[in-house]
Motif scaffolding. Structure first.
Motif, short mmCIF file in Angstrom:
data_model
loop_
_atom_site.label_atom_id
_atom_site.label_comp_id
_atom_site.label_asym_id
_atom_site.label_seq_id
_atom_site.Cartn_x
_atom_site.Cartn_y
_atom_site.Cartn_z
N VAL A 1 40.73 48.27 37.46
CA VAL A 1 40.82 47.44 38.67
C VAL A 1 40.97 45.97 38.29
CG1 VAL A 1 39.61 46.71 40.75
CG2 VAL A 1 39.49 49.09 40.04
N MET A 2 40.20 45.53 37.29
CA MET A 2 40.25 44.12 36.88
C MET A 2 41.59 43.77 36.26
SD MET A 2 36.43 43.47 35.42
CE MET A 2 35.03 43.49 36.55
N PHE A 3 42.16 44.69 35.50
CA PHE A 3 43.46 44.42 34.86
C PHE A 3 44.57 44.35 35.91
CE2 PHE A 3 47.25 45.64 32.34
CZ PHE A 3 47.21 44.59 31.42
N VAL A 4 44.48 45.19 36.94
CA VAL A 4 45.46 45.13 38.04
C VAL A 4 45.36 43.77 38.73
CG1 VAL A 4 45.99 46.04 40.33
CG2 VAL A 4 45.60 47.61 38.43
N THR A 5 44.13 43.28 38.97
CA THR A 5 43.95 41.96 39.58
C THR A 5 44.55 40.86 38.71
OG1 THR A 5 41.92 42.68 40.68
CG2 THR A 5 42.23 40.31 40.43
N THR A 6 44.37 40.95 37.39
CA THR A 6 44.94 39.96 36.48
C THR A 6 46.47 39.94 36.56
OG1 THR A 6 43.07 40.20 34.96
CG2 THR A 6 45.06 39.23 34.06
N CYS A 7 47.09 41.12 36.59
CA CYS A 7 48.55 41.19 36.69
C CYS A 7 49.05 40.59 38.00
CB CYS A 7 49.01 42.65 36.56
SG CYS A 7 48.69 43.38 34.94
N LEU A 8 48.37 40.91 39.11
CA LEU A 8 48.77 40.35 40.40
C LEU A 8 48.55 38.84 40.44
CD1 LEU A 8 47.39 43.08 42.84
CD2 LEU A 8 49.74 42.75 42.11
N MET A 9 47.49 38.36 39.78
CA MET A 9 47.22 36.92 39.74
C MET A 9 48.31 36.18 38.97
SD MET A 9 44.68 35.67 41.42
CE MET A 9 44.56 34.10 40.57
N PHE A 10 48.89 36.80 37.96
CA PHE A 10 50.02 36.18 37.25
C PHE A 10 51.17 35.89 38.22
CE2 PHE A 10 54.16 36.82 35.20
CZ PHE A 10 54.14 35.79 34.27
N LEU A 11 51.47 36.88 39.09
CA LEU A 11 52.53 36.69 40.08
C LEU A 11 52.13 35.67 41.13
CD1 LEU A 11 53.62 40.42 40.58
CD2 LEU A 11 54.79 38.67 39.23
N ILE A 12 50.85 35.66 41.52
CA ILE A 12 50.37 34.69 42.51
C ILE A 12 50.51 33.27 41.97
CG2 ILE A 12 48.32 33.82 43.71
CD1 ILE A 12 49.30 36.29 45.04
N ILE A 13 50.06 33.05 40.74
CA ILE A 13 50.09 31.70 40.15
C ILE A 13 51.52 31.20 40.03
CG2 ILE A 13 49.60 30.37 38.05
CD1 ILE A 13 47.18 32.23 37.63
N SER A 14 52.44 32.08 39.64
CA SER A 14 53.81 31.63 39.37
C SER A 14 54.69 31.57 40.62
CB SER A 14 54.46 32.55 38.33
OG SER A 14 54.39 33.90 38.74
N THR A 15 54.46 32.45 41.61
CA THR A 15 55.38 32.50 42.76
C THR A 15 54.77 31.98 44.06
OG1 THR A 15 54.75 34.78 43.31
CG2 THR A 15 56.58 34.48 41.78
N VAL A 16 53.45 32.11 44.24
CA VAL A 16 52.81 31.64 45.47
C VAL A 16 52.27 30.22 45.29
CG1 VAL A 16 50.99 32.07 47.17
CG2 VAL A 16 52.24 33.99 46.17
N TRP A 17 51.51 30.03 44.22
CA TRP A 17 51.00 28.68 43.91
C TRP A 17 52.08 27.80 43.28
CZ3 TRP A 17 45.64 30.16 41.36
CH2 TRP A 17 44.82 30.70 42.36
N LYS A 18 53.14 28.47 42.75
CA LYS A 18 54.29 27.76 42.15
C LYS A 18 53.87 26.83 41.01
CE LYS A 18 57.04 28.03 46.38
NZ LYS A 18 56.06 28.79 47.15
N LYS A 19 52.97 27.35 40.18
CA LYS A 19 52.55 26.60 39.01
C LYS A 19 53.50 26.85 37.85
CE LYS A 19 48.83 25.01 41.02
NZ LYS A 19 48.70 23.58 41.38
N ASN A 20 53.37 26.03 36.84
CA ASN A 20 54.20 26.16 35.65
C ASN A 20 53.95 27.51 34.99
OD1 ASN A 20 54.90 25.76 32.66
ND2 ASN A 20 55.77 23.92 33.64
N ILE A 21 54.98 28.05 34.36
CA ILE A 21 54.88 29.35 33.71
C ILE A 21 53.80 29.33 32.62
CG2 ILE A 21 56.70 28.74 32.07
CD1 ILE A 21 55.85 32.24 33.45
#
Length: 719
Positions: free
Chosen positions: A422-442
């Protein structure tokens, strides 16, 4: 003036602080039950198998150092600092992350079209190159969106699996602690007591958590006081040098001494963060600040002291590896702590059971789970629900696991794999959130997944290596749940595609009226359909065989959106179909995945909204909207007055039709795969999806439609 404003600001701040502290207090009983009871079984499960051979302080301190830094990096830094900031309008959990991705990045397969979901005052961040590339990739490749949905379903399935493993593991470990006092007690009696507690726990679910909720926080506070107090006593009494284990140097020494056995023990050490995901999953009931205050101010220091005290005891009593927690309790305090520990395990189990109900409710709202009965146990507290079918299935699985496994170490191996997945799935989704929703640097997104993902991968590999020793259990359960959810979603989407391809144009249907001898009867007909335009095939099928329908027809579409909640003022969207003499309307009713669907006064609300829509049209015509001017010529004024009279007549007709009666028409199609389909598709649609449709709740019951007013139309859908 300034004095009054200052006084008002002080009162506002005091109210905010009071509310936040109250929420922090309540979160102790709801959010942190699972996480707080982990000291009962972490050391016991870790020092099992080959780890029993290592009896030096280096290994004990090494395990303690791993526990401290795992709690700090994953629970404190990852969840409290970062993940809690990824809420979706105050809601948390795997579906909240998926909801953000669906709306902001168009990465989802589920419905995400909702114009009012964004804050109009917010200034959109500038798109980064990485964000654009990721969005383009997911929009271009449908297979990537399917994989993303499967990952989300895997995460939710693992949480459902936790709903089986957490009560079993917690209750068994607490009850087995009595063997620390009565070593001659046979194992079967302890298992019998554990099964009785489990049956009682699930039997009480129908009362709702609000009936016993006032007990939760005091029990957890008493529990945290006990374990921290016992921890301080053991540190002082047995080995004060245990505080040196804060140094990561002991982790290096641990792996140097234990090698592969130390790596294998990570599958048990990960249990120290079991329940950390609940901080994010249960965010909708509290606030980010309250959850952060409760963890950093109360839970985190209490757990650190408890683990330190247990390690201090073990460093001087290496032979007490079995039931370590209970052996470490001072003699005069044993029975009070034992009773509080048993109560705390029940509270911790209650939290994960409630979370399971909540997740299944969200899956059902998004059409990823078969229709089940959902009972709202509180009219005041949002999200407190009870699902009878799921409750008894969970109880059966819990008792089967308790009787079948008996060994808490094997259950611990299974539990660890479910937790870290469950925690690893959250980490993977957070990668997409940071890069596409928060629009932070890669680089920021890469650092997040590199730091936390690498730690979780290490734990995941250790858990995966224990598949043959109980780790297969959290693989089997989630695979079954995930397969059922995906097949249900697939079958539902195919059914919707068939309706889109076979919908009938309204003009074509009415052109057949004279040849069919079509007639209108008094009353209102509510036609339930999944289509937002056109006539559903089941209604055309009905009319061509029975060419008569009600004077007023309202096509009702229930729409589930990828947002937590839809404001009540925006829930009903009413429009007219065709000219006014047809008396045809369409009403789209929009729900978020956390909205409560109250069917009690749905009919009244719907008709009132249609009447309000007609009155709004009347007002618009009277004011000259829609090309009808006011004061620009007597001819146009007469036309406007005539239209107002027509609209007044429509409202009157609507109310008279309601007096004549309201009938509900709903499709009951038989969905089957066409003859050219592959064997896999035929099995999925004809066997699995067909079985689920036959055994889940009927749509009319789920929608609360009165049986005496129901008309079901049968039809074959070949998908």
């Amino acid at each position: 003036m300034d004095t009054d404003m200052g006084s008002a600001n002080r009162e506002s701040r005091l109210k905010f602080y009071k509310t936040t502290l109250c929420l922090a207090y309540q979160s102790l009983g709801v959010v942190y039950g699972d996480l707080s009871i982990s000291p009962i079984y972490v050391y016991q499960t870790t020092f099992s198998g080959r780890m029993r051979l290592y009896e030096n302080n280096h290994e004990t301190f090494g395990v303690l150092s791993l526990v401290i830094w795992t709690l700090t990096t994953i629970a404190l830094f990852k969840y409290v600092v970062f993940v809690l900031g990824a809420d979706d309008n105050g809601e948390g959990g795997t579906f909240a992350l998926y909801s953000l991705l669906c709306r902001h990045s168009k990465m989802g397969l589920l419905n995400a079209s909702y114009a009012a979901q964004e804050n109009a005052s917010s200034v959109p961040a500038e798109e980064t190159r990485t964000s654009l590339l990721l969005k383009e990739f997911f929009q271009k490749h449908r297979s990537s969106r399917i994989v993303l949905l499967l990952v989300v379903l895997l995460g939710t399935s693992m949480v459902i699996g936790d709903g089986i493993l957490t009560p079993t593991m917690s209750v068994l470990c607490a009850v087995f602690g009595i063997k620390a006092k009565f070593k001659e007690l046979h194992e079967k009696y302890a298992i019998l007591v554990a099964c009785i507690i489990l049956v009682g726990l699930f039997a009480l679910q129908h009362f709702g958590t609000h009936k016993v909720g006032f007990l939760f926080a005091p029990i957890l506070i008493a529990w945290l006081i006990c374990i921290s107090g016992v921890g301080v006593y053991n540190i002082i009494h047995w080995n004060p040098h245990v505080i040196y284990a804060i140094s990561p140097h002991y982790i290096y020494n641990f792996f140097r001494e234990t090698g592969k056995d130390g790596w294998s023990s990570l599958g048990a050490i990960v249990l120290c963060i079991a329940g950390a995901e609940a901080m994010f999953a249960d965010l909708g009931h509290f606030s980010k600040l309250s959850v952060r205050i409760a963890f950093t101010g109360v839970v985190y220091p209490s757990l650190i002291l408890a683990y330190m005290g247990e390690a201090a005891y073990l460093s001087k009593n290496q032979r007490d590896l079995e039931h370590t927690f209970h052996h470490a309790i001072p003699e005069p305090m044993f029975w009070p702590v034992f009773i509080i520990a048993t109560l705390a395990t029940v509270v911790g189990s209650q939290a994960i059971i409630s979370a399971t109900f909540s997740i299944i409710s969200q899956c059902r709202a998004l059409k990823c789970f078969p229709r089940v009965k959902i009972v709202h146990t509180s009219s005041k507290v949002h999200g407190q629900i009870y699902i009878p079918e799921v409750n008894w299935i969970l109880m059966g699985f819990c008792i089967a696991v308790a009787i079948g496994f008996r060994d808490t170490a094997m259950i611990g191996h299974a539990y660890g794999l479910a937790v870290i997945t469950v925690m690893f799935v959250t980490t993977c989704l957070m990668f997409l959130i940071i890069s596409t929703v928060w629009k932070k640097n890669i680089i920021a997104a890469a650092m997040f997944i590199l730091v936390f993902g690498s730690i979780e991968t290490l734990y995941f590999s250790a858990c995966l290596a224990k598949v043959q020793r109980g780790g297969w259990l959290p693989i089997i359960f989630p695979l079954i749940f995930m397969s059922l959810m995906f097949i249900w979603q697939y079958g539902t989407s195919k059914k919707h595609e068939y309706e889109l391809e076979n919908k009938v144009c309204l003009e074509n249907l009415f052109s057949l009226g004279p040849s069919l001898g079509m007639s209108r009867v008094p009353g209102i007909g509510l036609i339930y359909t999944n289509l937002e335009s056109g006539v559903p095939p089941m209604f055309a099928h009905f009319v061509t065989n029975f060419p008569a329908f009600h004077r007023i027809l309202i096509f009702v579409t229930l729409q589930s959106l990828m947002v937590p909640k839809v404001p009540p003022s925006e829930r009903f969207v009413v429009s007219r179909i065709g000219p006014s003499e047809f008396y045809l309307y369409r009403c789209v009713v929009r729900y978020g995945f956390r909205d409560l669907r109250d069917s009690y006064d749905f009919e009244t609300q719907l008709i009132e909204k249609v009447a309000a829509f007609l009155q709004g049209e009347e007002l618009a015509v009277g004011n000259g909207d829609g090309g009808v001017g006011v004061g620009v010529g007597s001819g146009k004024r007469r036309k406007a007055r005539f239209q107002c009279v027509e609209l007044n007549r429509e409202v009157k007709e609507l109310m008279e039709a309601r007096e004549s009666g309201v009938a509900y028409m709903i499709g009951n199609p038989y969905v089957t795969a066409n003859e050219l389909s592959s064997p896999v598709k035929k099995f999925a649609i004809n066997v699995v999806y067909g079985f689920l449709r036959r055994n889940c709740r009927r749509p009319s019951i789920a929608l609360g439609i009165p049986h005496t007013s129901l008309v079901e139309v049968g039809m074959i859908y070949r998908v």
